[in-house]
Design a protein around this motif. Structure first.
Motif, PDB file in Angstrom:
ATOM      1  N   THR A 211      -0.243  -4.016  -5.594  1.00  0.00           N
ATOM      2  CA  THR A 211       0.108  -2.923  -5.354  1.00  0.00           C
ATOM      3  C   THR A 211      -1.115  -1.986  -5.502  1.00  0.00           C
ATOM      4  O   THR A 211      -1.908  -2.085  -6.403  1.00  0.00           O
ATOM      5  N   VAL A 212      -1.169  -1.090  -4.424  1.00  0.00           N
ATOM      6  CA  VAL A 212      -2.241  -0.056  -4.195  1.00  0.00           C
ATOM      7  C   VAL A 212      -1.648   1.272  -4.163  1.00  0.00           C
ATOM      8  O   VAL A 212      -0.945   1.470  -3.126  1.00  0.00           O
TER       9      VAL A 212
ATOM     10  N   LEU B  62       0.971  -1.166   0.015  1.00  0.00           N
ATOM     11  CA  LEU B  62       0.019  -0.100  -0.127  1.00  0.00           C
ATOM     12  C   LEU B  62       1.022   1.191  -0.159  1.00  0.00           C
ATOM     13  O   LEU B  62       1.769   1.433   0.867  1.00  0.00           O
ATOM     14  N   GLY B  63       0.618   2.205  -1.036  1.00  0.00           N
ATOM     15  CA  GLY B  63       1.603   3.206  -1.190  1.00  0.00           C
ATOM     16  C   GLY B  63       1.215   4.436  -0.235  1.00  0.00           C
ATOM     17  O   GLY B  63      -0.140   4.584   0.195  1.00  0.00           O
ATOM     18  N   ASN B  64       1.836   5.458  -0.325  1.00  0.00           N
ATOM     19  CA  ASN B  64       1.510   6.682   0.351  1.00  0.00           C
ATOM     20  C   ASN B  64      -0.074   7.304   0.033  1.00  0.00           C
ATOM     21  O   ASN B  64      -0.616   7.515   1.065  1.00  0.00           O
ATOM     22  N   PRO B  65      -0.449   7.533  -1.092  1.00  0.00           N
ATOM     23  CA  PRO B  65      -1.706   8.079  -1.328  1.00  0.00           C
ATOM     24  C   PRO B  65      -2.837   7.417  -0.621  1.00  0.00           C
ATOM     25  O   PRO B  65      -3.826   7.860  -0.389  1.00  0.00           O
ATOM     26  N   VAL B  66      -2.747   6.302  -0.219  1.00  0.00           N
ATOM     27  CA  VAL B  66      -3.672   5.432   0.553  1.00  0.00           C
ATOM     28  C   VAL B  66      -4.234   6.276   1.426  1.00  0.00           C
ATOM     29  O   VAL B  66      -5.462   6.178   2.130  1.00  0.00           O
ATOM     30  N   VAL B  67      -3.223   6.883   2.328  1.00  0.00           N
ATOM     31  CA  VAL B  67      -3.738   7.389   3.439  1.00  0.00           C
ATOM     32  C   VAL B  67      -4.485   8.657   3.289  1.00  0.00           C
ATOM     33  O   VAL B  67      -4.777   9.549   4.173  1.00  0.00           O
ATOM     34  N   HIS B  68      -4.357   9.240   2.142  1.00  0.00           N
ATOM     35  CA  HIS B  68      -4.804  10.442   1.581  1.00  0.00           C
ATOM     36  C   HIS B  68      -6.134  10.545   0.989  1.00  0.00           C
ATOM     37  O   HIS B  68      -6.492  11.154   0.086  1.00  0.00           O
TER      38      HIS B  68
END
Ligand code: MGD
Ligand code: MGD
Ligand code: SF4
Ligand code: MO
Length: 709
Positions: free
Chosen positions: A387-388, A102-108
């Motif tokens: 990957t997400v 899970l990449g960074n924009p997931v949290v955004h």
């Protein structure tokens, strides 16, 4: 013509945007002056949201890689193929054969909540995310000291009298684990009210230029500076440990930990004189209020966890914790801390990774070992990757090794709207809508804001029927994944029924209603939040201990054993720090966002930004000039890169930005490829980690440099 008010979701600052549209076109984007949190501030990336929206390289429908290139397929075919393949691989090789990143924009993106449910449905230990190249040390400290990984203290910048910044450049990054739009103004305000700002960084950054004082520090040595500062605090009896409230425990342990580390002992390794350490500590302790804040440069390095622990310890023992002007906890309208506590999060090292024995954190394995898990045969070997919103080939250590490892996998799926260095390996890409095509609420960053604040952003452009939101993609995958065998069929039907009742909007509504400002009648509700289109200021941070503590004994553990034990590793380092001539660190740029906004012409235009900065003395020794190319070599690889000579970087240190390297074959980002650059993470070393947390050490990597003839 219409005007829409939104929160920018690109970084943690959460700036209010005013978006002028004409039908489905964006006319212009500017800062929303009426947003009480950001007050009209925005950076060039906020404006570039338009470029991503209009980008002809942005995928809108699922694509499948075939011998004849990428081909569009329907959503139902994509879901069917993806879930069938994953199930088959898991049946043949076991659940752990699927890795998820899970990449960074997931949290955004509020769709991420559904992503987590889907992630759990995979039942794999091979879960990874950008957190282990970023902020896991902070979560581990929060868990051990305060009882919940999300209970992260935030510097109260708007009231502090002394702001000590270590390894962060918020004037460029716009802040991290500290949501504070327009930090330059906030820093000026500290100075205006007679306070002081000091920066500790191997580079004289834009933040350092705004500050009153800056000290160069040798990369990776902050832990020694903090030990010495605490040593000075205790030897002058400037600490408050005898008067700390009863809900603090083990503060006395710190005494022994720091006893040996006098300023004189650490001056060589840190590069900061004993006198300056004395002076800095004196001013920190004498200020009416003070706060030490450290971010990426001190988290993503060899002693990341222990450094962050000592930062929090320093704030606590100098009476600058849970107090105005110190480090404080927020009171968010939607309380993720409470939710994560109720859902039983909070494990560390319950198991170790298969190949390198690295500790899991909340069910996640450090991404520095993802390539090993793919390449090492045996039971549990990774055979497929999902990957997400991530680009680990460019963003994690030894990206080249990972790149090659991913190329060998049986199956790769990506939820992403770009064909980048990582997703080019996918068999199927499932592209979600653009942020302006769905509504938005910051579950995470409102928790880290320097003022309590709430805002809901409605959809700007309702997407065409053939597009899907992230949360819709995860929902469908989740429903199909649980459908294994007869009982699975029933589960899947029940899940489908349940999912007709829940969507992000309902979750936000419930979260606000049952959150700290909500009451069944009369309190804060989604309706009220929606009505205040610019957002609602909920006031300054407030003291909240011990009520907010989530530890079993309702105490703050000032010196958790796990961190205290790391002193052995630190002690052995003090004599062993002169191995390599150069140490490599990272660098961020205001017109860049990790690896993924280089396809915006307005952001990448101008001179080459993917350059190596080096001090003029070092450049002279190497006989290199501005614009020359050098080969930089580390244990794991080498890159060829253009040089920029800057005395902003300290001698012995070189700096290269991350997120570049779009020249890999198969990337489909026209503008980014014209400004391809090279990837610093082809030099960073997957074996160089913070051994306490397993977080990567991307700063302070030893490298050699040779001029290109
Ligand atoms: N423009 C822009 N903004 C961004 C991003 C982006 O890519 N571009 N990324 C976003 C993300 S995901 C994050 S996590 C945040 C990060 O936000 P920040 O934490 O502010 O990160 P950086 O700007 O990388 O600043 C890290 C600083 O640490 C310094 N440093 C390196 N090694 C050491 C060391 O050993 N000791 C000390 N004391 N300092 C050291 C570097 O010189 C650098 O100035 O930024 C976010 N905002
Ligand atoms: N050397 C070095 N390496 C670093 C860093 C460093 O300072 N130095 N910083 C590290 C840090 S802090 C971070 S956070 C990581 C970031 O690392 P990653 O998270 O792996 O990479 P990003 O570049 O953020 O990639 C984001 C991807 O998400 C996609 N995307 C954007 N929005 C959405 C969306 O709404 N939905 C979906 N599904 N996809 C979307 C983009 O197209 C892009 O492909 O990099 C790390 N790597
Ligand atoms: S600083 Fe820039 S990228 Fe970050 S939220 Fe504000 S406008 Fe968006
Ligand atoms: Mo990050």
């Amino acid at each position: 013509m219409a005007v829409h008010y939104r929160t920018c979701n690109l970084c943690e600052a959460m700036c209010g945007l005013e978006i002028h549209t004409n039908n489905d076109q964006i006319e212009r984007i500017c800062g929303d002056k009426k947003d009480p949190f950001s007050q009209g501030y925005l950076c060039p990336k906020g404006v570039a949201l338009q470029d991503v929206y209009e980008d002809k390289d942005r995928l809108k429908e699922p694509v499948k890689r075939t011998r004849n290139g990428w081909q569009k397929i329907t959503w139902s075919q994509a879901y069917k193929e993806v879930t069938q393949n994953i199930k088959e691989i898991q049946k043949k090789h076991g659940n752990d054969a699927i890795a998820l990143y899970l990449g960074n924009p997931v949290v955004h993106n509020h769709g991420s909540i559904f992503g987590l449910l889907f992630a759990k449905s995979l039942h794999t230990k091979n879960r990874y995310s950008a957190s282990t190249v970023d902020q896991v040390p902070h979560h581990l400290i929060a868990l051990k000291m305060f009882g919940n990984a999300l209970l992260l203290p935030v510097p109260d910048v708007d009231r502090t009298d002394f702001f000590l910044i270590m390894g962060a450049n918020p004037a460029v990054s716009n802040g991290s684990l500290m949501s504070a739009p327009n930090i330059a103004k906030r820093i000026k305000n500290i100075q205006k009210r007679g306070g002081k700002v000091v920066v500790i960084d191997p580079m004289r950054t834009r933040t350092a230029e705004l500050a009153d004082e800056h000290h160069f520090i040798r990369p990776g040595s902050d832990v020694f500076l903090l030990l010495a500062m605490l040593n000075v605090v205790f030897s002058n009896n400037w600490d408050c440990i005898d008067s700390l409230p009863k809900y603090y425990k083990n503060a006395h342990v710190l005494h022994d930990v720091v006893a040996e580390y006098t300023p004189e002992k650490v001056q060589e390794i840190t590069g900061i004189s004993a006198q300056n350490i004395q002076q800095l500590t004196t001013e920190f302790c004498q200020a009416r209020s003070a706060v030490c804040y450290g971010r990426l440069g001190v988290s993503v390095q060899e002693f990341g966890t222990t450094t962050q622990w000592l930062i929090t310890a320093l704030n606590i023992v100098t009476n600058n914790f849970d107090q105005p002007g110190g480090a404080m906890f927020s009171k968010p309208a939607f309380d993720m801390v409470d939710i994560s506590q109720k859902s039983g999060d909070g494990q560390f090292a319950s198991w170790k990774s298969r190949v390198r024995n690295l500790p899991e954190f909340n069910g996640e394995t450090p991404v520095a070992t993802l390539a090993d898990e793919i390449l090492t045969p045996g039971e549990g070997q990774v055979k497929a990757l999902f990957t997400v919103a991530g680009n680990p080939v460019l963003s994690t250590p030894n990206g080249e090794k990972l790149d090659k490892a991913i190329a060998q996998l049986d199956y790769v799926v990506a939820v992403d709207f770009y064909i980048n260095a990582t997703t080019r390996h996918a068999n199927i890409i499932l592209p979600p809508t653009h942020t302006l095509e769905h509504d938005h609420y910051d579950f995470v960053f409102l928790l880290l804001a320097v003022r309590n604040f709430v805002k809901y952003s409605p959809t700007v452009f309702p997407p065409p029927k053939y597009m899907r939101h992230d949360w819709q993609i995860f929902r469908e995958l989740h429903i199909r994944m649980v459908n294994r065998g007869l009982s699975g069929k029933i589960k899947s039907l029940l899940l489908r029924a349940m999912y007709t009742l829940i969507n992000p909007l309902r979750i936000i509504a419930l979260g606000l209603r049952f959150g700290p400002y909500g009451k069944l009648v009369g309190g804060l509700s989604l309706r009220k939040v929606k009505k205040s289109v610019h957002g609602i200021d909920l006031g300054a941070l407030e003291a909240c201990l011990p009520q907010r503590l989530m530890t079993k004994d309702k105490k703050v553990d000032v010196a958790p054993q796990l961190f205290v034990e790391d002193e052995k590793r630190i002690a052995s380092k003090i004599h062993d720090h002169t191995s390599s001539k150069f140490m490599l660190i990272g660098r961020r740029n205001l017109r860049s966002n990790n690896s993924w906004m280089h396809n915006s012409k307005r952001l990448v235009k101008g001179p080459n930004r993917c350059t190596m900065w080096i001090n003029s003395c070092d450049a002279h020794d190497l006989n290199i000039q501005n614009g020359d190319f050098v080969v930089v070599t580390s244990r794991v690889g080498e890159i060829k890169i253009e040089v920029e000579i800057h005395d902003k970087v300290m001698p012995g240190v070189v700096s290269i930005p991350h997120g570049w390297g779009h020249g890999r074959k198969g990337v489909q980002l026209e503008t980014a490829q014209q400004h391809a650059g090279v990837s610093i993470n082809d030099l960073t070393d997957e074996l160089y980690i913070d051994t306490v947390s397993g977080n990567a050490a991307l700063n302070g990597v030893p490298v050699e440099i040779s001029p290109v003839k």
